[in-house]
Scaffold this active site. Structure first.
Site, short mmCIF file in Angstrom:
data_model
loop_
_atom_site.label_atom_id
_atom_site.label_comp_id
_atom_site.label_asym_id
_atom_site.label_seq_id
_atom_site.Cartn_x
_atom_site.Cartn_y
_atom_site.Cartn_z
N GLY A 46 24.51 -22.02 -38.95
CA GLY A 46 24.20 -22.20 -37.75
C GLY A 46 22.56 -22.46 -38.08
N GLN A 51 13.13 -21.18 -36.01
CA GLN A 51 13.45 -20.35 -37.12
C GLN A 51 12.61 -21.33 -38.49
OE1 GLN A 51 18.12 -20.22 -36.82
NE2 GLN A 51 17.97 -18.16 -37.49
N CYS A 94 21.93 -13.64 -39.18
CA CYS A 94 21.12 -14.34 -39.03
C CYS A 94 20.56 -14.39 -39.77
CB CYS A 94 19.69 -13.61 -37.41
SG CYS A 94 19.50 -15.05 -37.22
N LEU A 95 20.09 -15.69 -40.19
CA LEU A 95 19.15 -15.99 -41.12
C LEU A 95 18.04 -15.11 -41.38
CD1 LEU A 95 20.45 -19.62 -42.32
CD2 LEU A 95 20.83 -17.63 -43.08
N HIS A 136 23.71 -17.99 -29.27
CA HIS A 136 22.69 -17.76 -30.32
C HIS A 136 21.73 -18.01 -30.51
CE1 HIS A 136 21.73 -15.07 -34.07
NE2 HIS A 136 22.02 -15.89 -34.30
N GLU A 137 22.23 -19.79 -31.04
CA GLU A 137 21.26 -20.70 -31.49
C GLU A 137 20.64 -20.97 -30.14
OE1 GLU A 137 20.66 -20.76 -34.83
OE2 GLU A 137 22.40 -20.60 -35.13
N HIS A 140 17.59 -18.65 -30.27
CA HIS A 140 16.49 -18.88 -30.09
C HIS A 140 15.74 -20.11 -29.89
CE1 HIS A 140 17.16 -16.69 -34.37
NE2 HIS A 140 18.17 -17.57 -34.68
#
Ligand SMILES: [Zn+2]
Length: 191
Positions: A46, A51, A94-95, A136-137, A140
């Site tokens: 995701g 991000q 997370c990235l 989660h996304e 963000h």
């Protein structure tokens, strides 16, 4: 399509609230396609627009697990319209918080309303990893990272380590040293 650089915490842009898109036009579709390519290359399951430094309410997902295979999903202006009383805990990564993982408790099932890549309004019932990933996304898009859901003690420890790693990387680059190999990330947990 193009690979976009992924911001890592602590970065002030990751703490900002993103704006809704007015319509899913060519520019938004281009962003979605670039984000998907960037997510696959990372690799992650995701990715949210902030991000990659774009403060628009756009996320992409692709979950490929035995119990759930979504294929690529493009969501503009996603909104959670229903959430279960039942919670579930999942070890998230997370990235934008590389190489750190922590258990996060969230509603086990959610229903999300969004505009798809063609700008058509859709509703999707999510459970399991898909529910975790969607929440989660969407976090963000509101400037919230998974580490904001854990204790301040653990969050600050992770942020200090990320800053230290960044300083070491900058110093190595200044000295012309080759970049250290990152540990292989666990794609299943990197949202
Ligand atoms: Zn993330």
């Amino acid at each position: 399509m193009a690979l976009l650089p992924i911001l890592t915490a602590p970065d002030p842009r990751l703490k900002k609230k993103s704006k809704p898109v007015e319509t899913v036009d060519t520019d938004v579709r281009q962003l979605m396609d670039d984000m998907l390519e960037t997510m696959y290359a990372a690799p992650g399951i995701g990715l949210a627009a902030p991000q990659v430094g774009v403060l628009k309410r756009v996320i992409v997902l692709d979950i490929d697990r035995e119990e759930v295979k979504t294929g690529p999903l493009f969501l503009a202006n996603p909104e959670i319209i229903e959430a279960s009383d039942e919670d579930v805990s999942y070890e998230e990564g997370c990235l934008s918080v590389p190489e750190h993982y922590s258990d996060v408790v969230r509603p086990a099932k959610v229903k999300v309303r969004y505009l798809d890549r063609d700008g058509v309004q859709q509703e999707m019932a999510c459970e399991g990893l898909l529910a975790t990933c969607v929440q989660h996304e969407i976090d963000h898009l509101d400037g919230i990272l998974f580490i904001d859901h854990i204790s301040a003690l653990k969050r600050n420890m992770i942020l200090r380590k990320l800053l230290k790693a960044r300083k070491e990387k900058e110093r190595d680059e200044a000295e012309g040293k080759p970049a250290a190999e990152l540990e292989a990330t666990d794609r299943a947990h990197t949202l």
